[in-house]
Each structure stands twice: as C-alpha cells, then as structure tokens.
Design an enzyme around this catalytic site. Structure first.
Site, PDB file in Angstrom:
ATOM      1  N   GLY A 210       0.841  -1.208   0.000  1.00  0.00           N
ATOM      2  CA  GLY A 210       0.000   0.000   0.000  1.00  0.00           C
ATOM      3  C   GLY A 210       0.863   1.240   0.000  1.00  0.00           C
ATOM      4  N   ASN A 211       0.281   2.374   0.334  1.00  0.00           N
ATOM      5  CA  ASN A 211       1.064   3.608   0.459  1.00  0.00           C
ATOM      6  C   ASN A 211       0.421   4.516   1.506  1.00  0.00           C
ATOM      7  OD1 ASN A 211      -0.848   5.492  -0.929  1.00  0.00           O
ATOM      8  ND2 ASN A 211      -0.458   4.082  -2.632  1.00  0.00           N
ATOM      9  N   TYR A 212       1.011   5.694   1.704  1.00  0.00           N
ATOM     10  CA  TYR A 212       0.626   6.548   2.836  1.00  0.00           C
ATOM     11  C   TYR A 212      -0.562   7.472   2.561  1.00  0.00           C
ATOM     12  CZ  TYR A 212       5.078   5.155   4.870  1.00  0.00           C
ATOM     13  OH  TYR A 212       6.109   4.440   5.387  1.00  0.00           O
TER      14      TYR A 212
END
Ligand code: PMT
Length: 402
Positions: A210-212
């Site tokens: 995923g990412n932030y």
C-alpha cells in the site's frame, strides 16, 4: 433581506480602539438574521462595554473562563462546536500572535483553538505594528492554518499617523461573511468522479502493498464539488475518513483493479473526473489464499506485475469529458508532470511535491502548482487541503469545454 438567517456567529473582540466599530458590526450581523455570541478579551472591555454588546446581541458576553456571578465555567469547546463562523474584529497584533502560537491565556484564544468552523480575522493596529516582520510572520502562519484574513485598509489611524492598519469597515466585513455563506451552485447539473486514497494489493490474507495516502485531498475535492451543487461519485481506497455531504455517492474499493472497474462505470455518466488517488503501480503476481508462514521460508521474493493505469484507461475513452490528474514528484517535477499530462490525456494536472513539508501524503495542507494542456501554469501557496480543493475546482470551472 435576512442573508444570515439561522447562522451562528462568534464575534471575537480584542483590545484595540477599532473595538468601537464592533458594536456596529454586531448590529449588522443581527439585522441580517444571525445569532451572535460575543467573546471579548479583558483588554477589549476597556474599549467597549459588555453591557452595550449584550444589549445588541441579546446574550450575555463571554470574557472570563468562569462567570463572575455564578462561578459557572464557560465551555470554549461547546462554543467552538456551536459556531458556523468565527469572526475576530478587531484582531490586535497580540491576539494574532497568540492565535498563531496557540497561547491560550484568555477565553477568545481558547475558543479559537476549539472552533470547528471557518475563522475570519480583521486585523487593526498601528502601521509599524502591522508592517513588523513578526506580525507578518504570524499572519502567514494563520493563513497556512486556514484562517481568512480580511486585510486592513490604509488611511488615518487612531495614532494620527497615516498608513496601513485600519480595521476594514463593518459593511465590508458583513459582505465577506455573506459571501462565505452564499451557496455557490456553479457545478449544479454536473456529474463528477473523484478517486481518492491508496490502493491495497494483497500478498496474502494478512499482508498487502500500500502507500501513505490518507484520502484527505480527494475527500476535500469531493466535498467542495458537492457543496457547489455537483453530483459526485467518490471511488476511494481504504481510508479512515467520513463524507458529510448528501451529494456524494461513496464507493469503497481496495485494489487498483477494483478502483478501475468502479471508475470506468462512473466515468460513462460523468462530465469530469479528478484522479487524486495514489494507485499502487504494482501488485503481487499471485495472492496466497493462506497466510505465508515465516517458519517455512528463509526469505521471500515477490513477483510483481504492473497494475492497470486507471488514468490511461479513462483517457482512452474521454470524449469531451474533462480529465484531471495529480502528480506526486520528488525531482524534475515540472518535466515529469508535463510528461504525465500528455501521456495520460489529462486536460490539467495538479503537481504536489514530496520535497515540501507542507505538501503530500496525510498532511492537512498541500502546496500545488496547476499545469494546463494549453500551457498555462499557476503556482499556489501552501494552504489547507479544503482550500486547495477550491482552487482546483475554480481552475476546472475555467477550462474550455467544461
Ligand atoms: O490522500 P492524501 O494523504 O491527502 O494525499 C494526497 C496525494 C498526495 C495522494 C495526492 O495529492 C496525489 O498526489 N495523488 C496522486 C499520487 C500519485 O499516484 O501520483 P502518480 O504520479 O503516481 O500518478 C499520476 C496520476 O495517475 C494520478 O492522477 C493517479 O491517480 C493516476 N494513476 C496512477 C497510477 C495508476 N495505476 N492509475 C492511475 O490512475
């Protein structure tokens, strides 16, 4: 006409000679139909009496943390929740400095810190105080915090000096407040797709790539478009945010493939799509049905495959729809953003840089530049994402063919 009927306004008054104008401003708010709660600093009371303000507002004035006669605690938290708008007029250099630095030593500042509503500030002070770098620094901090500054005018000041520092006239402050509350229906009849948040690409039932991205930027755009009257479809990856407008149809997805599927469906009906999602560029080639066991492997190599490019897919069937993308860059920002705009068929791209500490993932603020296909470029200062959303939609509304 009662332009402010039913609106709850906190009128904050600090200790400057312009406080005499606050009584007239209060009268204007009341005549326009607003319910007004006055919160005054101890020094403010030296310039105008609470009795005058209570008579005009029809409510006791709040000044101390505790009521003098009953000892009852004045809850700044309740006040902060009650207000639809907080207007501080006049705001002295001292009050502005305290607001910028969170110095909560009086009821006005604690109320400001608790206010959930928009805040407007009308500064009033002598020209040297206004021009001083520390005042200007504090003003710029307030702007970054999302406070709207009603700039002081120039003219003769109470000190008999002439220059900038006069509080704006009450009629003009009223006009700004009316403008704030006026419903802008500039997007009525338009259907807008917004993508937001990250995508999660499963590795196994307990792990993902995923990412932030928090979704804050995309949600702010969706809320602002709905506030302007648009019918919004918000396709969002996993985020912890709520939507508040009835004009938003929210579709929750997890992976890039799901986001593509939902975005393609909604795009058919749309006039414009704004792609603020941070879509994972790669996904594991296979997703394990059961948890990968640490004990059974010395290391783990994941084979990744490219995810579909949602922007590119929508760009291919764009027709006369408007397509707006985002670019999140760390280097060669303009070049990369231009290249993305051309390759993905965007009409406009919003560039935010990871180099700027006030921009990007999971921040409440962003600092963007908007680049248009026609070569126009506009650089904006850092501001709250809710305000950035307004700038983006203003620019979309100006695009030819929208
Ligand atoms: O969510 P927040 O915490 O508020 O943060 C906001 C944000 C930083 C995520 C947002 O402002 C932002 O920059 N979003 C785009 C991030 C990104 O993925 O940029 P990109 O340069 O990789 O992609 C360019 C464009 O193509 C974007 O519009 C993206 O949505 C789109 N894209 C990218 C990959 C892909 N597979 N499909 C796409 O549609």
């Amino acid at each position: 006409m009662q332009t402010l009927k039913g609106k709850h306004i906190i009128l904050g008054i600090s200790g400057g000679i312009a406080a005499y104008k606050s009584a007239y401003l209060l009268r204007l708010f009341i005549k326009a139909g607003a319910e007004v709660q006055v919160v005054i600093t101890p020094n403010g009371k030296q310039f105008i009496t609470p009795a005058t303000l209570a008579a005009l507002s029809g409510k006791p004035v709040v000044s101390e943390f505790f009521a003098a006669n009953t000892g009852e605690w004045h809850s700044h938290v309740d006040l902060g929740l009650w207000s639809d708008l907080m207007v501080i007029a006049p705001a002295t250099a001292s009050t502005i400095g305290k607001m910028a630095n969170g110095v909560a030593d009086n009821m006005l500042i604690t109320t400001y810190l608790s206010a959930k509503s928009h805040v407007m500030v009308a500064p009033a002070m002598d020209l040297d105080m206004w021009a001083h770098p520390s005042t200007q620094r504090n003003i710029s901090t307030l702007q970054q915090d999302g406070v709207e500054i009603i700039q002081p005018g120039s003219g003769e000041l109470a000190s008999h000096l002439t220059g900038k520092g006069r509080m704006e006239e009450p009629e003009e402050i009223l006009r700004r407040v009316e403008q704030y509350f006026s419903v802008k229906e500039s997007l009525k009849g338009k259907k807008i797709l917004v993508t937001a948040g990250p995508t999660y690409e499963n590795i196994d039932p307990v792990r993902f790539i995923g990412n932030y991205s928090s979704g804050k930027m995309g949600f702010a755009i969706a809320e602002e478009a709905a506030a302007r009257g648009a019918e919004v479809t918000l396709v969002t990856g996993p985020v912890a945010l709520q939507t508040s407008s009835n004009g938003i149809k929210r579709i929750n997805v997890r992976s890039a493939k799901q986001m593509l599927e939902e975005a393609e469906k909604a795009f058919e009906e749309c006039d414009a799509a704004i792609l603020s999602a941070a879509v994972a560029d790669y996904a594991p080639k296979e997703c394990h049905d059961t948890k990968i066991k640490r004990e059974k492997t010395d290391g783990l190599t994941l084979e990744l495959v490219k995810n579909p490019d949602i922007a590119f897919h929508l760009g291919a069937k764009k027709g006369n729809r408007i397509l707006v993308g985002f670019a999140l860059e760390t280097d060669h920002e303009h070049e990369n953003a231009m290249e993305k705009m051309n390759r993905k068929g965007f009409d406009m791209i919003v560039l935010n840089s990871l180099q700027n500490p006030l921009a990007g993932f999971n921040k409440d603020t962003n600092q963007v530049s908007i680049l248009k296909k026609n070569g126009e470029e506009i650089e904006f200062e850092a501001k709250r994402k809710t305000e950035v959303a307004k700038d983006i939609l203003d620019q979309i509304e100006e695009l030819e063919g929208f």
